[in-house]
Design an enzyme around this catalytic site. Structure first.
Site, PDB file in Angstrom:
ATOM      1  N   ASN A 272       0.838  -1.208   0.000  1.00  0.00           N
ATOM      2  CA  ASN A 272       0.000   0.000   0.000  1.00  0.00           C
ATOM      3  C   ASN A 272       0.869   1.253   0.000  1.00  0.00           C
ATOM      4  OD1 ASN A 272      -2.216  -1.845   0.748  1.00  0.00           O
ATOM      5  ND2 ASN A 272      -1.103  -1.883   2.686  1.00  0.00           N
ATOM      6  N   GLU A 305       8.537  -5.023  -0.899  1.00  0.00           N
ATOM      7  CA  GLU A 305       7.403  -4.090  -0.780  1.00  0.00           C
ATOM      8  C   GLU A 305       7.868  -2.660  -1.034  1.00  0.00           C
ATOM      9  OE1 GLU A 305       4.774  -5.702  -0.854  1.00  0.00           O
ATOM     10  OE2 GLU A 305       5.557  -7.594  -0.081  1.00  0.00           O
TER      11      GLU A 305
HETATM   12  N1  B3K Z   1       1.011  -7.507  -3.773  1.00  0.00           N
HETATM   13  C1  B3K Z   1       0.882  -8.284  -2.571  1.00  0.00           C
HETATM   14  C2  B3K Z   1       0.119  -9.541  -2.755  1.00  0.00           C
HETATM   15  C3  B3K Z   1      -1.353  -9.389  -2.678  1.00  0.00           C
HETATM   16  C4  B3K Z   1      -2.024 -10.733  -2.687  1.00  0.00           C
HETATM   17  C5  B3K Z   1      -3.496 -10.612  -2.828  1.00  0.00           C
HETATM   18  N2  B3K Z   1      -4.168 -11.882  -2.737  1.00  0.00           N
HETATM   19  C6  B3K Z   1       2.194  -8.586  -1.955  1.00  0.00           C
HETATM   20  C7  B3K Z   1       3.355  -8.545  -2.831  1.00  0.00           C
HETATM   21  O1  B3K Z   1       3.500  -9.261  -3.788  1.00  0.00           O
HETATM   22  O2  B3K Z   1       4.193  -7.717  -2.606  1.00  0.00           O
HETATM   23 ZN    ZN Z   2       4.887  -8.081  -4.783  1.00  0.00          ZN
END
Ligand code: B3K
Ligand code: ZN
Length: 869
Positions: A272, A305
């Protein structure tokens, strides 16, 4: 209500949005039993606008309260369980208008952990992929990017901390013990990157200066008692920020960047914007409670992230079929970052081996099974099922191949052009490929096949040496087995690094580009018959079909200058012998001995070289798999290595101690890994002699790596003393959920002492343990998933008892948390690979789950595909 027939979404049916959003204002009054969400949205015509078209918003499990347009109550709408369709828009929707919606959701009842939910009394959100629609009615799709201003309200005593994306604008005291905070995110973002956190949390913080001289505030928020476990995550974050500046010139774009840890979470973490939310497992670490693997995982997940801030957030995905655009690329970036953190060239190779081992254990089976899909899938029923090792890990291999083909500088140029063209946009994998091709003037048309075609390519290697002409001939032939919906495959563009190993060391490493079905290369001036080292550093994610002699493999295992291929030769030798039910011969034992005694090699590399291929990887090399036979053969092979090198193991155990204060750096971790492999091998060789040493290590250890390794060695080798140590371990760490997860997982994944020992009873007892919680994903996984996916010899019982346990568990988890259930459901994907009676028993268990009328779409898709519907 879910419909009976599964609904499929198709990539080629993508249409740009009819309407789009500009500014979004949210007022959220947080109450576990009744959270009121008011949204105020500026709506505009979208790219495929048609005058008079209704505005169809997604919404799930919401109580609708009211709707206004341009300040007036609006009555022309229809509600279904999944949508709010709004008709009779002002001026047929041609001009900007303001929508105001009030709705209610119930966070305390939300066990799916998607949308807004409560964990340990605090509020958290998870919106990717389609969780935002459980918070409010919205155009919940990644190609609708809007600017958000969010006001959170809550009772101050229960929720002193109120966080959302972006920058904090203001805070306010309200009547009746309530307070509020208003946050504004200056960057347009899709709804899946929205987040809020509220509750009783505390943070550590640091201010850093980025390359342009700007000051940034970094915070890591946790429950107060965990504050002392946040230092490593903070150091990892700072290192990631500096790495991205240095390697790609990418700077942190917000004034503040926050990470929050939560103990109820479906996956690892979530990127996020400015407010990453993490599973506690990937934040909290202290030497006494976290292993070296935990430290390394935290470093790579924090980096992953953070890197999404550019690859995913600033440039996002047009639709969910493009998921690998952000995930494959970001995994590649985190792998490169972690490789760099290893501190040496040989450390880089260790990281590469670990990554490839994971790919082959998990992704190769997926690519050969009923859920096989290209890294950019063409069809899905439930997008949550497509956060797969294919999209992530194979996606990363595909990105790595660009770098192999274009060079590091060429790849960096491609990244530069990608951001120049697409910053602030929602784009496709084709756009990424075009940026790489255009920045380098390279035709990558054929490279697209990696995005379109599923399945692991197979490359057949044929070699011959002409002593008279001093020529070496190499013929490579590629093929790829059929996968669901793809009977025929076009040839891939496969970069293969190779070198001819000669006594004179006079042949350079070369890059071959295999683009045709079959190609031949002729190498001149090769004085003696060379040994071929091919697919060095695992330059392409393929299977080699290469009948290399054991003598040549031994040469590579002893002296290949490519550390990956050196390791690979050892794996291949061991694999062939295990699958032929052979024990290691004297030549291999000598090669192992020399490798273990070689002072120039990293302990971490030695540990990897002496770790045998996983059972799941061995299964993929056969047909009619008999899991018990493979387990027994592999165990006997391991025991032979243990016994024949017992003196060496004892010496290595002593030589690789790490006295002094604990540090989690790669060199110390490598020593501990080798020392603990030695300990396990000694118990494998003779548990009676060596168990006291393991008990001693268990008792005196000052860190979790050593304590856990000693406990694992005792448990795995069925030593009596293990029971007391397990009791001690539980009471010592009773208050630490992540350590108790380890306690459960260790017992659940303990292989049988021999192929007859029934271990399922122990696992069922663990499920009855007072500390077991089915609705906490980490705990459920530590018992159920650990047994079904990490304990193959116990799981695959001829009477089908393991599969019955699996079916029962999938059905118990599904109503609570479909994502966690669907992950577990994948454990039987490869049922067709097994011999009878296993195959029949697995099919029966699948049919039992399929018969349930109330399955979630998540589990229904997995089971349906497994059964071939
Ligand atoms: N983008 C999220 C993963 C979300 C999974 C949703 N079922 C974490 C990542 O790959 O960084
Ligand atoms: Zn990711």
């Amino acid at each position: 209500m879910k419909t009976d027939l599964p609904q499929s979404f198709r990539r080629l049916e993508y249409r740009p949005p009819i309407y789009t959003f500009d500014e979004v204002e949210l007022h959220i009054a947080l109450d576990p039993a009744r959270t009121i969400v008011k949204s105020r949205i500026e709506v505009l015509p979208g790219k495929s606008f048609e005058a008079g078209a209704p505005l169809i918003l997604a919404g799930q499990e919401l109580e609708f309260v009211s709707l206004r347009i341009n300040g007036q109550a609006h009555r022309h709408f229809e509600l279904t369980p999944e949508t709010l369709s709004i008709h009779s828009l002002p001026n047929e929707g041609k001009q900007k208008f303001t929508l105001e919606i009030i709705s209610i959701c119930v966070p305390e009842k939300n066990t799916t952990l998607m949308g807004l939910y409560v964990s340990n009394g605090n509020f958290f959100t998870q919106c990717e992929a389609e969780g935002f629609r459980k918070i409010t009615y919205f155009l919940d799709r990644p190609d609708v990017m809007a600017r958000y201003r969010v006001t959170l309200q809550a009772r101050e005593a229960e929720c002193p901390v109120l966080l959302s994306n972006g920058n904090l604008l203001s805070t306010e005291k309200l009547p009746n013990g309530w307070h509020s905070a208003t946050w504004e995110d200056p960057f347009p973002k899709p709804s899946y990157l929205f987040a809020l956190v509220a509750g009783e949390l505390e943070c550590i913080e640091e201010t850093i200066t980025t390359s342009s001289g700007a000051k940034k505030l970094l915070q890591i928020w946790v429950e107060p008692h965990d504050l002392k476990k946040t230092r490593h995550a903070m150091d990892s974050l700072i290192a990631s920020i500096h790495w991205d500046e240095k390697r790609y010139g990418l700077e942190l774009d917000l004034e503040r960047f926050m990470i929050v840890a939560v103990s109820d979470f479906n996956m690892g973490a979530m990127e996020n914007k400015g407010l990453n939310i993490f599973n506690t497992k990937f934040v909290l670490a202290q030497p006494e409670t976290a292993t070296d693997a935990d430290f390394a995982n935290i470093e790579s997940v924090v980096a992953h992230e953070y890197f999404h801030n550019w690859t995913g957030n600033r440039v996002t995905c047009q639709d969910w079929f493009q998921l690998s655009l952000k995930e494959g690329l970001t995994v590649f970036r985190d792998q490169e970052f972690s490789a760099g953190q290893m501190g040496s060239e040989s450390g880089r190779a260790v990281k590469r081996i670990e990554d490839v081992r994971l790919l082959r254990q998990l992704q190769f089976p997926e690519d050969a099974g009923p859920m096989a899909h290209p890294i950019r899938p063409d069809e899905y029923q439930e997008i949550n099922n497509f956060y797969t090792v294919t999209v992530y890990e194979k996606g990363s291999e595909v990105v790595r191949m660009y770098q192999t083909l274009l060079g590091r500088d060429g790849f960096r140029k491609g990244m530069g052009l990608y951001f120049k063209r697409h910053d602030g946009q929602a784009v496709t994998c084709d756009d990424f490929l075009a940026a790489m091709a255009d920045a380098n003037g390279k035709d990558l048309t054929q490279f697209q096949n990696w995005y379109c075609q599923a399945g692991t390519p197979r490359v057949k290697v044929e070699e011959s040496y002409d002593a008279a002409k001093k020529q070496f001939h190499l013929t490579l032939t590629q093929s790829c087995a059929a996968t669901p919906g793809q009977p025929e495959k076009k040839p891939f563009h496969i970069p293969l690094k190779m070198r001819l190993i000669t006594d004179a060391h006079d042949q350079p490493e070369q890059l071959l580009e295999l683009t045709q079905p079959t190609q031949t290369w002729i190498f001149d001036n090769v004085a003696d018959r060379p040994v071929l080292s091919i697919n060095r550093d695992f330059s392409a994610p393929v299977n080699l079909d290469f009948d290399q002699s054991e003598a040549d493999l031994l040469i590579l295992f002893s002296s290949d200058d490519d550390a990956f291929n050196r390791w690979e030769a050892g794996q291949k030798l061991a694999m062939q012998m295990i699958l032929n039910d052979r024990l290691p011969d004297q030549d291999l034992i000598e090669a192992y001995r020399n490798l273990l005694l070689d002072p120039s090699l990293d302990p971490a590399f030695k540990e990897l070289a002496l770790t045998l291929p996983a059972e799941s990887y061995l299964y993929e090399q056969c047909e009619n798999v008999d899991p018990q036979k493979i387990f027994t053969a592999r165990r006997a092979f391991r025991r032979a290595i243990a016994k024949q090198l017992q003196l060496e193991w004892a010496a290595l155990y002593q030589q690789n101690q790490t006295p002094g204060p604990f540090t989690s750096d790669a060199a110390s971790a490598g020593k501990r890994a080798l020392k603990n492999l030695a300990l396990s091998m000694l118990l494998e060789a003779d548990p009676n002699i060596w168990a006291p040493m393991a008990v001693n290590q268990y008792q005196v250890a000052d860190n979790m790596t050593d304590r856990y390794a000693a406990l694992a060695a005792l448990v795995v080798h069925g030593v009596k003393a293990a029971d007391d140590c397990l009791v001690d371990f539980f009471s010592r760490f009773n208050n630490d959920a992540l350590v108790i997860d380890k306690w459960f997982a260790l017992q659940s994944s303990r292989p049988p002492v021999d192929s007859l020992e029934p271990t399922l009873g122990n696992v069922k007892r663990l499920r009855e343990h007072p500390a077991f919680k089915l609705n906490n994903p980490n705990r459920a996984r530590s018992v159920i998933h650990a047994f079904c996916t990490n304990n193959p010899a116990s799981f695959h019982q001829a009477d089908g008892s393991g599969y019955a346990f699996w079916a029962e568990s999938v059905l118990a988890l599904d109503p609570i948390n479909p994502q966690v259930a669907a992950r577990l459901a994948r454990a039987l994907d490869r049922w067709r690979l097994f011999a009878q009676p296993y195959q029949g028993q697995m099919k029966a268990a699948l049919a039992q789950v399929a018969a349930c009328q109330t399955l979630s779409p998540d589990v229904r898709e997995v089971i349906g595909k497994a059964l071939g519907n």
